[in-house]
Design a protein around this motif. Structure first.
Motif, PDB file in Angstrom:
ATOM      1  N   GLU A  26      -1.957  -9.571  15.003  1.00  0.00           N
ATOM      2  CA  GLU A  26      -0.839 -10.151  14.247  1.00  0.00           C
ATOM      3  C   GLU A  26      -1.314 -10.693  12.893  1.00  0.00           C
ATOM      4  OE1 GLU A  26       0.122  -9.587  18.319  1.00  0.00           O
ATOM      5  OE2 GLU A  26      -1.529 -10.783  17.478  1.00  0.00           O
ATOM      6  N   GLN A  27      -2.503 -11.321  12.900  1.00  0.00           N
ATOM      7  CA  GLN A  27      -3.043 -11.815  11.638  1.00  0.00           C
ATOM      8  C   GLN A  27      -3.397 -10.651  10.714  1.00  0.00           C
ATOM      9  OE1 GLN A  27      -6.218 -14.661  12.080  1.00  0.00           O
ATOM     10  NE2 GLN A  27      -6.648 -14.749   9.875  1.00  0.00           N
ATOM     11  N   PHE A  28      -3.947  -9.584  11.313  1.00  0.00           N
ATOM     12  CA  PHE A  28      -4.257  -8.381  10.531  1.00  0.00           C
ATOM     13  C   PHE A  28      -2.987  -7.818   9.900  1.00  0.00           C
ATOM     14  CE2 PHE A  28      -4.520  -3.657  10.568  1.00  0.00           C
ATOM     15  CZ  PHE A  28      -5.495  -3.487   9.599  1.00  0.00           C
TER      16      PHE A  28
ATOM     17  N   ALA B 132      -0.299  -9.397   9.135  1.00  0.00           N
ATOM     18  CA  ALA B 132       0.248 -10.301   8.131  1.00  0.00           C
ATOM     19  C   ALA B 132      -0.523 -10.274   6.820  1.00  0.00           C
ATOM     20  CB  ALA B 132       0.268 -11.729   8.688  1.00  0.00           C
ATOM     21  N   GLU B 133      -1.824  -9.977   6.882  1.00  0.00           N
ATOM     22  CA  GLU B 133      -2.628 -10.134   5.674  1.00  0.00           C
ATOM     23  C   GLU B 133      -3.159  -8.854   5.055  1.00  0.00           C
ATOM     24  OE1 GLU B 133      -7.185 -10.947   7.168  1.00  0.00           O
ATOM     25  OE2 GLU B 133      -5.792 -12.634   7.318  1.00  0.00           O
ATOM     26  N   LYS B 134      -3.114  -7.735   5.783  1.00  0.00           N
ATOM     27  CA  LYS B 134      -3.810  -6.548   5.281  1.00  0.00           C
ATOM     28  C   LYS B 134      -3.254  -6.047   3.946  1.00  0.00           C
ATOM     29  CE  LYS B 134      -1.506  -2.472   7.236  1.00  0.00           C
ATOM     30  NZ  LYS B 134      -1.410  -1.803   5.918  1.00  0.00           N
ATOM     31  N   ASP B 135      -1.934  -6.135   3.761  1.00  0.00           N
ATOM     32  CA  ASP B 135      -1.351  -5.639   2.507  1.00  0.00           C
ATOM     33  C   ASP B 135      -1.714  -6.548   1.332  1.00  0.00           C
ATOM     34  OD1 ASP B 135      -0.232  -3.477   3.739  1.00  0.00           O
ATOM     35  OD2 ASP B 135       1.708  -4.454   4.093  1.00  0.00           O
ATOM     36  N   GLN B 136      -1.903  -7.837   1.613  1.00  0.00           N
ATOM     37  CA  GLN B 136      -2.265  -8.765   0.550  1.00  0.00           C
ATOM     38  C   GLN B 136      -3.742  -8.641   0.180  1.00  0.00           C
ATOM     39  OE1 GLN B 136      -0.164  -9.864   3.159  1.00  0.00           O
ATOM     40  NE2 GLN B 136       1.542  -9.535   1.713  1.00  0.00           N
ATOM     41  N   THR B 137      -4.602  -8.488   1.198  1.00  0.00           N
ATOM     42  CA  THR B 137      -6.040  -8.451   0.933  1.00  0.00           C
ATOM     43  C   THR B 137      -6.487  -7.116   0.369  1.00  0.00           C
ATOM     44  OG1 THR B 137      -6.571  -7.675   3.185  1.00  0.00           O
ATOM     45  CG2 THR B 137      -6.467 -10.061   2.826  1.00  0.00           C
ATOM     46  N   GLN B 138      -5.810  -6.014   0.807  1.00  0.00           N
ATOM     47  CA  GLN B 138      -6.183  -4.657   0.377  1.00  0.00           C
ATOM     48  C   GLN B 138      -7.643  -4.338   0.711  1.00  0.00           C
ATOM     49  OE1 GLN B 138      -4.073  -2.164  -1.258  1.00  0.00           O
ATOM     50  NE2 GLN B 138      -2.638  -3.575  -0.289  1.00  0.00           N
TER      51      GLN B 138
ATOM     52  N   ILE C 261     -10.160 -11.573  14.105  1.00  0.00           N
ATOM     53  CA  ILE C 261      -8.764 -11.983  13.934  1.00  0.00           C
ATOM     54  C   ILE C 261      -7.874 -11.231  14.917  1.00  0.00           C
ATOM     55  CG2 ILE C 261      -9.089 -12.550  11.499  1.00  0.00           C
ATOM     56  CD1 ILE C 261      -7.680  -9.912  10.796  1.00  0.00           C
TER      57      ILE C 261
ATOM     58  N   TYR D  72     -12.222  -4.718   7.324  1.00  0.00           N
ATOM     59  CA  TYR D  72     -11.790  -4.837   8.710  1.00  0.00           C
ATOM     60  C   TYR D  72     -12.448  -3.734   9.532  1.00  0.00           C
ATOM     61  CZ  TYR D  72      -7.981  -7.604   6.638  1.00  0.00           C
ATOM     62  OH  TYR D  72      -7.258  -8.527   5.935  1.00  0.00           O
TER      63      TYR D  72
END
Length: 471
Positions: free
Chosen positions: A368-370, A372-378, A365, A420
């Motif tokens: 920018e995608q990281f 956007a999503e890292k806080d949601q995926t944890q 990824i 990640y």
């Protein structure tokens, strides 16, 4: 007098070419010797001597091939015991290259046979010292390599010898001498080398920590050994090749340049238990690769990572390369002693697919995608950079597993959950991901462009704070 430094950045190595009055000498040559022969031919000179500063650990020298092709005599310093014909110089013995004088000065410490060569020009003026791994720009050679060959040579004993060599043999020399070391920044033969590849001895006396005039031997030993990490596994194997001899590079190339059709490639891989090494760009590898292959890209620090991660120089290897880079790859493997290349995949990954074989990929990824999503995926974050890089800045709560230690720290890699993985710029993380995949891990998500991209994408970074200094 002509003196030329021939620097090879991928292994941070410097060889030297000296020519005068129709005679030439090569110091610490690389495995591929034709460029040295071509230089001498262009100068209408005969290569008379091949000077070795010591038995090298981080690369296989080209002394044997060069001697065979030119008739030049190989010269080592005192105490060297090679398994082939060579001149073993006495301390302060002099050699002539035309009207230039080369004096062998025995400077043990990095290894017992380590020797510095003092170059005096045709006018009788002392010009410089070719120091090998005795003295670098900003550093000195690590004293813990020879003990892999002889157990009684402790790193403390060798460090003490190096202190004496520097104080009694090097530092009394003229300040205006030019220092010509064997390595620059990036080499594992020292710990704090400068990006500069030459300097005056006088300036080194001012700025090199190891040359402080008021330094005691005990202080020197302590500072030299402090923070000295374990040397790569291939180092002692390269030392033995340099002492005992090796196959000609021509033979290694002939064997390795065998083009294999996909089915034959698969058969050889299975029968020889060969490691499939993919040296294309990391972006190409991430998109599609032969299942089970290991990625170490040719356009990164290729040879050092091969040496650090492939433990045995005798390991059979099959190659997947970009078209036209087969010989370059085989040569660069041979530089660090990996001579057992059995061939390459003819037609590359496209031929592999056309033959009906499956390919694998790595989920990757953008930064920018990281972000956007890292806080949601944890999801956990694995940082494959070196500890010093990690301490300087890292993603909060990231796990530091340096690429160098992936094999010994597998237990720290998340096994069941997706995670990640990133490095500094996108090269090392793909190497680690390829190794993890080969060991059964398929749950990693590579973050492209590494910490640089993550920072630019606005992800907050933190740094390690020592508890004793935290407020």
């Amino acid at each position: 007098m002509k003196i030329e430094q021939i620097y090879t950045g991928c292994i941070a190595h410097a060889a030297y070419y000296i020519e005068n009055n129709g005679e030439a000498a090569i110091f610490d040559p690389l495995r591929e010797v034709q460029p040295y022969i071509d230089k001498a031919t262009k100068d209408n000179a005969v290569i008379k001597y091949i000077f070795e500063t010591h038995f090298h650990a981080d690369f296989v020298s080209g002394h044997l091939d060069l001697a065979k092709k030119t008739g030049a005599k190989i010269v080592y310093g005192p105490t060297a015991k090679p398994n082939f014909e060579a001149i073993i110089a006495e301390d302060n013995q002099e050699f002539k290259i035309g009207n230039v004088t080369i004096k062998a000065i025995h400077t043990p410490g990095h290894t017992l046979e380590s020797t510095t060569y003092l170059v005096t020009d045709e006018n009788g003026k002392e010009h410089g010292i070719i120091t090998g791994d005795t003295l670098f720009i900003g550093d000195v050679g690590r004293p813990d390599l020879a003990q892999k060959i002889a157990s009684d040579l402790t790193q403390e004993k060798l460090a003490g010898l190096l202190y004496d060599s520097l104080r009694t043999k090097i530092m009394p020399l003229s300040d205006d001498l030019i220092v010509y070391p064997n390595h620059g920044a990036g080499s594992a033969c020292g710990k704090n080398m400068s990006k500069e590849t030459t300097d005056t001895l006088g300036n080194q006396k001012k700025v090199n920590y190891a040359l402080r005039a008021d330094m005691t031997k005990e202080e020197f030993i302590t500072e030299l050994l402090d923070g000295l990490g374990a040397p790569p596994a291939y180092f002692p194997q390269n030392v033995m090749m340099n002492i005992q001899g090796y196959e000609s590079l021509d033979t290694v190339l002939d064997k390795g340049k065998k083009a294999l059709e996909p089915k034959e490639f698969e058969t050889v891989a299975n029968e020889a238990e060969a490691l499939v090494l993919d040296v294309r760009h990391q972006d190409a590898y991430v998109k599609e690769h032969v299942p089970g292959s290991i990625f170490i890209g040719l356009d990164g620090n290729f040879a050092p990572w091969v040496g650090a991660l492939i433990m045995d120089v005798k390991q059979p290897i099959l190659l997947i390369t970009a078209e036209g880079r087969e010989e370059e790859t085989i040569t660069r493997l041979a530089r660090v002693g990996f001579d057992n290349c059995l061939g390459y995949l003819k037609g590359g990954i496209d031929a592999w697919k056309a033959a009906g074989f499956e390919v694998d990929s790595i989920k990757s990824i953008s930064p920018e995608q990281f972000a956007a999503e890292k806080d949601q995926t944890q999801l956990p974050v694995v940082d494959s950079r070196k500890p010093g890089e990690f301490s300087a800045e890292h993603v909060e709560n990231a796990i530091n597993i340096p690429l160098d230690f992936v094999n010994s720290q597998l237990s720290e890699v998340p096994k069941n959950d997706d995670f990640y993985i990133h490095c500094a710029g996108g090269y090392r993380s793909v190497i680690m991901a390829s190794i993890l995949k080969a060991r059964g891990y398929h749950n990693m998500i590579n973050v492209e462009k590494g910490i640089a991209g993550i920072r630019n994408a606005g992800v907050p970074l933190t740094k390690f704070v020592c508890p004793s200094t935290a407020k």
